[in-house]
Design an enzyme around this catalytic site. Structure first.
Site, PDB file in Angstrom:
ATOM      1  N   LYS A 171      70.890  33.662   8.395  1.00  0.00           N
ATOM      2  CA  LYS A 171      71.481  33.504   7.060  1.00  0.00           C
ATOM      3  C   LYS A 171      71.702  32.023   6.779  1.00  0.00           C
ATOM      4  O   LYS A 171      71.732  31.201   7.707  1.00  0.00           O
ATOM      5  CB  LYS A 171      72.811  34.258   6.955  1.00  0.00           C
ATOM      6  CG  LYS A 171      73.948  33.697   7.808  1.00  0.00           C
ATOM      7  CD  LYS A 171      75.216  34.520   7.597  1.00  0.00           C
ATOM      8  CE  LYS A 171      76.357  34.056   8.499  1.00  0.00           C
ATOM      9  NZ  LYS A 171      76.884  32.742   8.152  1.00  0.00           N
ATOM     10  N   ASP A 185      77.742  34.088  13.781  1.00  0.00           N
ATOM     11  CA  ASP A 185      77.870  32.631  13.982  1.00  0.00           C
ATOM     12  C   ASP A 185      78.479  32.211  15.316  1.00  0.00           C
ATOM     13  O   ASP A 185      79.150  31.173  15.396  1.00  0.00           O
ATOM     14  CB  ASP A 185      78.686  32.011  12.843  1.00  0.00           C
ATOM     15  CG  ASP A 185      77.960  32.029  11.516  1.00  0.00           C
ATOM     16  OD1 ASP A 185      76.754  32.339  11.494  1.00  0.00           O
ATOM     17  OD2 ASP A 185      78.601  31.731  10.478  1.00  0.00           O
ATOM     18  N   CYS A 189      82.796  33.487   6.561  1.00  0.00           N
ATOM     19  CA  CYS A 189      81.682  34.401   6.794  1.00  0.00           C
ATOM     20  C   CYS A 189      82.127  35.831   7.071  1.00  0.00           C
ATOM     21  O   CYS A 189      81.480  36.782   6.623  1.00  0.00           O
ATOM     22  CB  CYS A 189      80.827  33.875   7.948  1.00  0.00           C
ATOM     23  SG  CYS A 189      80.149  32.235   7.612  1.00  0.00           S
TER      24      CYS A 189
END
Length: 203
Positions: free
Chosen positions: A106, A14, A139
């Protein structure tokens, strides 16, 4: 040592503009400070022949694939966070996907949830994971938990190449990780050194 690198993957999670830039819609305040360390991590991984996997969020413009608690962010008439093809979904400046790397999309916290990551890693003979990116309580932590459940031999989080919304939240991550008891034959590690040092002394 070199043989182990062939069985190791670096997950970069991310590191996108909506999470890192000051005007990002999902800003993780500690994210910008770790960019240099993540850049270094990627550079050294490539030098060592470690597979680099870019784990990113890319969502439907209408938010039909996002978590229930975030769906309201896609009903405002504006482009929502990390919508596929948007500026916010791009990697932050300095991070570039290159030939030989792999990009994985994702839609939830874990890089393993409803993705083909596990089958990809199995096919590549990967049994050791090194994790960087944002953010640690969500995450990063969930990906670590799932990696342990899937029997990866070692899972290492680079503490100074990961970040959270506040320094206090990030500082509390080691305590949360300590609740994970590694099964026999597995190791879970939290490293505070730069990734370059990790690769020289641990891998």
């Amino acid at each position: 040592m070199a043989d182990k690198w062939k069985h190791t993957a670096l997950l970069v999670i991310d590191m996108q503009k909506d999470f890192i830039h000051e005007d990002g819609q999902m800003l993780v305040n500690g994210g910008r400070a770790i960019v240099p360390n993540v850049i270094k991590a990627v550079e050294v991984a490539r030098q060592r022949g470690i597979l680099v996997i870019w784990v990113v969020r890319e969502h439907d413009p209408l938010g039909r694939d996002v978590e229930l608690f975030r769906q309201h962010l896609y009903n405002t008439g504006k482009v929502g966070p990390t919508v596929k093809g948007s500026v916010g979904a791009e990697l932050v400046d300095g991070l570039v996907i290159k030939e030989g790397d792999y990009k994985l999309v994702k839609t939830r916290f874990s890089a393993f949830f409803a993705t083909h990551l596990h089958s990809l890693l199995q096919g590549a003979g990967i049994n050791n994971l090194i994790i960087t990116g944002v953010q640690t309580p969500n995450c990063i932590r969930q990906t670590v938990f799932d990696a342990v459940a899937l029997d990866y031999q070692s899972v290492t989080v680079i503490f100074d190449a990961t970040a959270a919304a506040t320094p206090d939240i990030h500082a509390g991550f080691p305590q949360k990780l300590s609740f994970v008891e590694a099964p026999k034959g597995q190791t879970i590690a939290l490293e505070g050194k730069l990734f370059y040092d990790l690769l020289i002394y641990k891998i």
